[in-house]
Design an enzyme around this catalytic site. Structure first.
Site, PDB file in Angstrom:
ATOM      1  N   ASP A   1       0.834  -1.203   0.000  1.00 13.17           N
ATOM      2  CA  ASP A   1       0.000   0.000   0.000  1.00 13.17           C
ATOM      3  C   ASP A   1       0.868   1.252   0.000  1.00 13.17           C
ATOM      4  OD1 ASP A   1      -2.314  -1.525  -0.041  1.00 13.17           O
ATOM      5  OD2 ASP A   1      -2.387  -1.679   2.130  1.00 13.17           O
TER       6      ASP A   1
ATOM      7  N   ASP B   1      -5.893  -6.114  -6.182  1.00  6.92           N
ATOM      8  CA  ASP B   1      -7.029  -5.798  -5.316  1.00  6.92           C
ATOM      9  C   ASP B   1      -7.715  -4.521  -5.798  1.00  6.92           C
ATOM     10  OD1 ASP B   1      -8.769  -5.622  -3.139  1.00  6.92           O
ATOM     11  OD2 ASP B   1      -7.267  -4.665  -1.851  1.00  6.92           O
TER      12      ASP B   1
ATOM     13  N   LYS C   1     -11.239  -4.532  -6.604  1.00  9.94           N
ATOM     14  CA  LYS C   1     -12.640  -4.572  -6.139  1.00  9.94           C
ATOM     15  C   LYS C   1     -13.614  -4.037  -7.184  1.00  9.94           C
ATOM     16  CE  LYS C   1     -11.312  -3.825  -1.288  1.00  9.94           C
ATOM     17  NZ  LYS C   1      -9.903  -3.396  -1.455  1.00  9.94           N
TER      18      LYS C   1
ATOM     19  N   ASP D   1     -19.403  -2.920 -11.174  1.00 10.60           N
ATOM     20  CA  ASP D   1     -19.998  -2.165 -12.267  1.00 10.60           C
ATOM     21  C   ASP D   1     -21.016  -3.069 -12.957  1.00 10.60           C
ATOM     22  OD1 ASP D   1     -20.369  -0.232 -14.419  1.00 10.60           O
ATOM     23  OD2 ASP D   1     -18.359   0.498 -13.961  1.00 10.60           O
ATOM     24  N   ILE D   2     -21.560  -2.627 -14.069  1.00 10.54           N
ATOM     25  CA  ILE D   2     -22.509  -3.475 -14.792  1.00 10.54           C
ATOM     26  C   ILE D   2     -21.772  -4.705 -15.317  1.00 10.54           C
ATOM     27  CG2 ILE D   2     -23.993  -1.525 -15.365  1.00 10.54           C
ATOM     28  CD1 ILE D   2     -22.846  -1.651 -18.220  1.00 10.54           C
ATOM     29  N   PRO D   3     -22.473  -5.824 -15.492  1.00 10.10           N
ATOM     30  CA  PRO D   3     -21.797  -7.083 -15.843  1.00 10.10           C
ATOM     31  C   PRO D   3     -20.915  -7.009 -17.076  1.00 10.10           C
ATOM     32  CG  PRO D   3     -24.039  -7.528 -15.136  1.00 10.10           C
ATOM     33  CD  PRO D   3     -23.915  -6.034 -15.205  1.00 10.10           C
ATOM     34  N   ASN D   4     -21.362  -6.360 -18.130  1.00 12.51           N
ATOM     35  CA  ASN D   4     -20.567  -6.326 -19.355  1.00 12.51           C
ATOM     36  C   ASN D   4     -19.256  -5.580 -19.153  1.00 12.51           C
ATOM     37  OD1 ASN D   4     -20.317  -6.954 -22.207  1.00 12.51           O
ATOM     38  ND2 ASN D   4     -20.553  -4.760 -22.563  1.00 12.51           N
ATOM     39  N   THR D   5     -19.303  -4.487 -18.404  1.00 12.06           N
ATOM     40  CA  THR D   5     -18.078  -3.727 -18.135  1.00 12.06           C
ATOM     41  C   THR D   5     -17.101  -4.549 -17.317  1.00 12.06           C
ATOM     42  OG1 THR D   5     -19.231  -1.610 -18.254  1.00 12.06           O
ATOM     43  CG2 THR D   5     -17.174  -1.654 -17.009  1.00 12.06           C
TER      44      THR D   5
ATOM     45  N   THR E   1     -13.521  -4.855   5.960  1.00 15.22           N
ATOM     46  CA  THR E   1     -13.223  -5.035   7.385  1.00 15.22           C
ATOM     47  C   THR E   1     -13.296  -3.728   8.161  1.00 15.22           C
ATOM     48  OG1 THR E   1     -10.860  -4.967   6.840  1.00 15.22           O
ATOM     49  CG2 THR E   1     -11.854  -7.136   7.123  1.00 15.22           C
TER      50      THR E   1
ATOM     51  N   ARG F   1      -3.494  -8.052  12.271  1.00 15.45           N
ATOM     52  CA  ARG F   1      -2.605  -7.236  13.085  1.00 15.45           C
ATOM     53  C   ARG F   1      -1.824  -8.128  14.051  1.00 15.45           C
ATOM     54  NH1 ARG F   1      -3.948  -4.080   9.844  1.00 15.45           N
ATOM     55  NH2 ARG F   1      -4.896  -2.016  10.092  1.00 15.45           N
TER      56      ARG F   1
ATOM     57  N   GLN G   1      -9.526  -0.436  10.818  1.00  9.15           N
ATOM     58  CA  GLN G   1     -10.168  -1.743  10.694  1.00  9.15           C
ATOM     59  C   GLN G   1     -11.005  -2.020  11.944  1.00  9.15           C
ATOM     60  OE1 GLN G   1      -9.773  -3.266   7.881  1.00  9.15           O
ATOM     61  NE2 GLN G   1      -7.682  -3.166   7.138  1.00  9.15           N
TER      62      GLN G   1
ATOM     63  N   GLY H   1      -0.659  -5.697   6.062  1.00 10.84           N
ATOM     64  CA  GLY H   1      -0.081  -4.448   5.612  1.00 10.84           C
ATOM     65  C   GLY H   1       0.701  -3.754   6.697  1.00 10.84           C
ATOM     66  N   ARG H   2       0.021  -2.864   7.434  1.00 10.70           N
ATOM     67  CA  ARG H   2       0.712  -1.948   8.340  1.00 10.70           C
ATOM     68  C   ARG H   2       1.511  -2.637   9.438  1.00 10.70           C
ATOM     69  NH1 ARG H   2      -4.428   1.993   8.765  1.00 10.70           N
ATOM     70  NH2 ARG H   2      -5.387   0.124   7.857  1.00 10.70           N
TER      71      ARG H   2
END
Length: 242
Positions: A12, A61, A63, A66-70, A122, A184, A193, A213-214
């Site tokens: 990150d 990552d 995520k 959007d609409i299915p075709n996109t 989370t 953590r 989180q 991550g952190r």
């Protein structure tokens, strides 16, 4: 399988230079890494290609929601970039998730990347779920329902907190993956989180992969912190931690 193969290091950071400096500090060549929006939107697909060329496995990552075709067309392109794992938001619905899996299969060179559905972030609490998202059911029920929908839509697993992993597997199957951020070390603050767990606790709860991550990247000695995460994940003595 060695312990670190199920530990995904969250990169990150906003630039390739900072990523390379971080990887040099951690000194875990070939580990699994996560490239999120911050890094990908600054550096583009070349950052994934560079990591793959250096022997890393990559969880991209982004995520998608959007609409299915996109989503189908976007996943077709992401499969060609070479990521090993990608994700969408389960809230996009079953048609969108099915389109994501189909797009990945169309674009994959060789094995299709693992495709996950994000259930609830989370950082989401029960209070936020009810007062802001306007979903009144208990968060574990919502997550379990999203996971069941994702499994029927052809997802390989979900992104969830470690605390929901067992319920998700009961609702789907033992082979359905639980990839869990919000990890953590015991001494670290939870930050933004809400549903966090230590590496050892996450394994006990049923996590298949953990995203860290952190606790590593913000540590005074990132290499030592990474080794501690690996030890806690792989050492059964840590199964009683909080």
């Amino acid at each position: 399988m060695s312990s670190n193969e199920k530990i995904i290091l969250a990169l990150d950071v906003p630039s390739k230079d900072e990523m390379l400096a971080l990887l040099a500090k951690i000194n875990a060549p070939g580990c699994y890494v996560k490239v999120g929006m911050e890094l990908y939107y600054q550096e583009g697909a070349d950052i994934v290609r560079a990591l793959k060329a250096s022997g890393y496995r990559v969880f991209l990552d982004l995520k998608l929601h959007d609409i299915p075709n996109t989503v189908r067309r976007a996943m077709r392109g992401l499969a060609r970039v070479g990521a090993d794992m990608v994700n969408v938001h389960a809230a996009g619905g079953s048609v969108m998730m099915r389109a994501a899996a189909e797009g990945l299969a169309e674009g994959a060179v060789g094995k299709r990347p693992i495709c996950l559905a994000v259930t609830q972030l989370t950082s989401t609490s029960q209070e936020m779920l009810e007062s802001e998202i306007l979903i009144q059911q208990p968060i574990v029920d919502v997550i379990q329902s999203y996971a069941s929908l994702a499994a029927r839509a052809g997802m390989d697993g979900v992104v969830c907190s470690a605390w929901e992993a067992a319920a998700i597997k009961r609702a789907t199957s033992s082979q359905f993956l639980a990839v869990t951020p919000g990890i953590r070390l015991a001494k670290d603050a939870a930050g933004d989180q809400k549903r966090v767990a230590t590496p050892g606790r996450a394994r006990t709860l049923g996590s298949d992969y953990i995203v860290v991550g952190r606790s590593i990247t913000a540590a005074s000695d990132p290499a030592a912190a990474y080794r501690q995460v690996v030890e806690e994940w792989g050492n059964t003595e840590w199964k009683t931690d909080n």
